[in-house]
Design an enzyme around this catalytic site. Sequence first.
Site, short mmCIF file in Angstrom:
data_model
loop_
_atom_site.label_atom_id
_atom_site.label_comp_id
_atom_site.label_asym_id
_atom_site.label_seq_id
_atom_site.Cartn_x
_atom_site.Cartn_y
_atom_site.Cartn_z
N ASP A 49 -67.40 -121.15 23.70
CA ASP A 49 -66.39 -121.16 24.78
C ASP A 49 -65.26 -119.64 23.95
O ASP A 49 -65.18 -119.58 23.24
CB ASP A 49 -65.27 -122.23 24.31
CG ASP A 49 -64.05 -122.76 25.05
OD1 ASP A 49 -63.44 -121.44 25.43
OD2 ASP A 49 -63.32 -123.54 24.46
N GLU A 56 -65.30 -99.97 1.32
CA GLU A 56 -66.54 -101.00 1.07
C GLU A 56 -67.13 -100.57 1.83
O GLU A 56 -68.44 -100.95 2.02
CB GLU A 56 -66.51 -102.82 1.09
CG GLU A 56 -65.45 -102.81 1.75
CD GLU A 56 -65.62 -104.91 2.02
OE1 GLU A 56 -64.46 -105.04 1.89
OE2 GLU A 56 -66.42 -105.25 1.52
N CYS A 78 -62.46 -106.05 -0.32
CA CYS A 78 -61.13 -106.11 1.09
C CYS A 78 -59.87 -105.79 0.23
O CYS A 78 -58.81 -105.38 0.67
CB CYS A 78 -60.54 -107.39 1.76
SG CYS A 78 -62.17 -107.58 3.15
N THR A 124 -65.71 -111.54 13.65
CA THR A 124 -65.29 -111.28 12.43
C THR A 124 -64.98 -110.25 12.43
O THR A 124 -64.75 -109.37 11.29
CB THR A 124 -64.66 -111.82 11.77
OG1 THR A 124 -66.28 -112.45 10.95
CG2 THR A 124 -64.49 -113.53 11.92
N SER A 139 -65.91 -119.19 2.30
CA SER A 139 -64.55 -117.79 1.92
C SER A 139 -63.29 -117.85 1.92
O SER A 139 -62.52 -117.59 1.45
CB SER A 139 -65.06 -116.83 2.98
OG SER A 139 -64.82 -116.65 3.84
N HIS A 194 -53.57 -109.93 4.70
CA HIS A 194 -55.10 -109.40 4.44
C HIS A 194 -55.82 -110.66 5.70
O HIS A 194 -55.50 -111.77 6.08
CB HIS A 194 -56.22 -109.58 3.47
CG HIS A 194 -57.50 -109.52 3.62
ND1 HIS A 194 -58.43 -107.77 3.90
CD2 HIS A 194 -58.97 -109.89 3.91
CE1 HIS A 194 -58.99 -108.75 4.17
NE2 HIS A 194 -59.94 -109.90 4.25
N LYS A 247 -52.88 -119.72 8.81
CA LYS A 247 -52.93 -121.24 7.39
C LYS A 247 -52.80 -120.61 6.27
O LYS A 247 -52.41 -121.81 5.66
CB LYS A 247 -54.67 -121.10 7.87
CG LYS A 247 -55.47 -121.71 8.88
CD LYS A 247 -57.05 -122.11 8.44
CE LYS A 247 -57.56 -122.62 9.15
NZ LYS A 247 -58.71 -123.03 9.63
N ASN A 269 -61.74 -107.26 11.75
CA ASN A 269 -61.84 -107.37 10.62
C ASN A 269 -61.51 -106.27 10.11
O ASN A 269 -62.60 -104.95 10.67
CB ASN A 269 -62.39 -107.84 10.03
CG ASN A 269 -61.61 -107.90 8.28
OD1 ASN A 269 -61.33 -107.43 7.85
ND2 ASN A 269 -62.74 -109.21 7.25
N SER A 274 -63.04 -110.31 -1.52
CA SER A 274 -64.17 -111.64 -1.68
C SER A 274 -64.68 -110.53 -3.12
O SER A 274 -64.70 -109.78 -3.45
CB SER A 274 -65.07 -111.48 -0.55
OG SER A 274 -64.74 -112.08 0.55
P1 HMG Z 1 -67.73 -120.64 12.82
O1 HMG Z 1 -68.39 -121.50 12.32
O2 HMG Z 1 -68.40 -120.07 13.92
O3 HMG Z 1 -66.34 -121.46 13.58
O4 HMG Z 1 -67.08 -119.92 11.69
P2 HMG Z 1 -65.99 -122.54 13.29
O5 HMG Z 1 -67.04 -123.41 13.87
O6 HMG Z 1 -65.13 -122.17 11.80
O7 HMG Z 1 -64.44 -122.31 13.77
C1 HMG Z 1 -63.21 -121.07 13.63
C2 HMG Z 1 -62.67 -122.48 14.22
O8 HMG Z 1 -62.16 -121.62 15.96
C3 HMG Z 1 -62.10 -123.04 13.84
O9 HMG Z 1 -60.20 -123.60 13.69
C4 HMG Z 1 -62.44 -123.96 15.40
O10 HMG Z 1 -61.73 -125.54 15.18
C5 HMG Z 1 -62.05 -123.25 16.25
P3 HMG Z 1 -60.02 -124.82 12.60
O11 HMG Z 1 -60.95 -126.40 12.34
O12 HMG Z 1 -60.71 -123.58 11.58
O13 HMG Z 1 -59.00 -124.48 12.61
N1 HMG Z 1 -62.38 -123.79 17.54
C6 HMG Z 1 -61.93 -123.75 18.68
N2 HMG Z 1 -60.45 -123.25 18.71
C7 HMG Z 1 -60.27 -123.40 20.09
N3 HMG Z 1 -61.05 -123.74 21.91
C8 HMG Z 1 -62.39 -123.62 21.21
C9 HMG Z 1 -62.54 -123.65 19.41
N4 HMG Z 1 -63.99 -124.18 19.33
C10 HMG Z 1 -64.16 -124.16 17.46
N5 HMG Z 1 -63.19 -124.03 22.25
C11 HMG Z 1 -65.94 -118.10 10.10
C12 HMG Z 1 -66.24 -119.20 11.26
C13 HMG Z 1 -64.27 -117.83 10.06
C14 HMG Z 1 -66.55 -119.14 8.81
C15 HMG Z 1 -67.16 -116.90 10.55
O14 HMG Z 1 -66.08 -116.20 11.44
C16 HMG Z 1 -66.99 -116.72 9.13
O15 HMG Z 1 -68.14 -116.61 8.55
N6 HMG Z 1 -67.18 -115.20 9.27
C17 HMG Z 1 -66.79 -113.55 8.25
C18 HMG Z 1 -65.91 -114.93 6.75
C19 HMG Z 1 -64.48 -114.98 6.82
O16 HMG Z 1 -64.12 -113.75 7.83
N7 HMG Z 1 -63.70 -114.81 6.18
C20 HMG Z 1 -62.69 -115.14 6.13
C21 HMG Z 1 -62.23 -115.05 4.70
S1 HMG Z 1 -63.27 -114.07 2.54
C22 HMG Z 1 -62.21 -112.36 3.61
O17 HMG Z 1 -60.86 -112.42 3.53
C23 HMG Z 1 -62.65 -111.56 2.73
C24 HMG Z 1 -63.46 -110.63 3.45
O18 HMG Z 1 -62.29 -109.58 4.52
C25 HMG Z 1 -64.56 -109.84 3.04
C26 HMG Z 1 -64.38 -108.52 2.44
O19 HMG Z 1 -63.16 -109.26 1.42
O20 HMG Z 1 -64.53 -107.59 1.93
C27 HMG Z 1 -64.36 -111.17 4.98
#
Ligand code: HMG
Length: 392
Positions: free
Chosen positions: A29, A79, A111, A152, A201, A233, A242, A276, A309
Amino acid sequence: MFVGIDDISFYTSGKYLSLSSLARQNGEDPEKYRTGLGQDRMGVPGPDEDAVTLAADAAWPLINKENRQRISTVLFATESGVDHSKSAGIYVHKLIGLRENCRIVELKQACYSATAAVQMACALVMRRPEDQVLVVASDIARYGLGTPGEATQGCGAVAFIVKANPALLAVDTAYGCHSEDVMDFWRPNHMDTALVDGKYSTLVYLRALVSSWQHYRHDGGQRFTDLARFCYHLPFTRLAEKAHRKLASTEGQSLQGGLLDKQIAASLLYARQTGNSYSASLYTALLSLLENDEDDLAGQRIGLFSYGSGCVGEFFSMQVQPGYKKRSRRALHLGLLENRQELEYADYARLFSYSLPVDGGYHELPHGAAGRYRLAALDKHKRIYTTTGTQA
Ligand code: HMG
């Protein structure tokens, strides 16, 4: 004497994929990406763009006759480095024509590293107040087609000048850090896409935020209520919401009455469009805030949370300087984001799967860069960068 950011600029590639196209392709969606992650588009680099060209495009508008002679150090945070040995900053130093008597180094910690660069730059300027430091943060976020991280992805670069008595932002000396050996996101040397334990993460990010904040307060940092705005970030912009709720509740503060939007919304605008940009992401948020907040923020303090991370977090703050709006490049940056070419999913997938030749031969690379600089060719494993003739 205050030390901090005197001028700041950003760049992202000239192509993007709309996250509604990606949602269609992935059978999701579109609201999941738009509302659930808080993302609209992701920047997609061309075959002749990399962390160097993005960084040079971000940095060149900052360089003038005066600071060309005063910049004594280039700190390149990334990175997505292009060489295990040579700093990407050396290419940028040449492309933008800085003086030869200059120290240059690349910094890495996911990051987070641009924030280490800020603190190091401030320390260098405290030691030699006549010097200026160019900090560049540039990254391309890649997780892989069809992975949860794909939505992302993104790319972008930010460059800024750190100097004494800066025109934009004075960096406060109080800071709070949190470091911990965790495997929430990593990229082994043999891989060009990141590995991630996505949900974990986000939990570690929030844990590092609270711990960094507590250390910042212990170090004499501002109270929550003395900070007018907050920049986080931004791996995806919903995480800032959040994070801000978490911080407010840690301090027993309510964000009712539109306070959440007031304190973070303007900082999220650019990252919603780029995705990102790893090390550049926090500073893209800062730039987005300065250029788009409707209030005059002069004299106000901004709290910043940097996260990389693996992991290192840092909470620190800056004070906005009087007259900061005069330095704004808002029209340029909004134009850059709006004038990008939208890709069909198939074109994005083709670009994503493109990889540079590794046979050591001479290869001219396909044209794709929309900015001033491009990676024109590879020759005996050497990168050859040129200008494109574009003044963008
Ligand atoms: P996912 O499993 O695809 O998504 O992974 P989800 O099922 O957790 O859904 C995401 C959100 O969308 C949820 O919200 C759902 O409810 C909502 P929440 O429950 O968390 O509030 N949702 C909807 N909302 C509206 N309408 C809908 C609907 N369906 C679902 N129909 C995940 C999400 C972020 C885990 C994934 O994209 C990922 O792995 N991303 C990469 C890792 C990342 O960004 N981590 C962030 C923290 S670590 C960091 O910041 C460091 C980094 O930048 C790297 C570095 O430091 O170099 C990543």
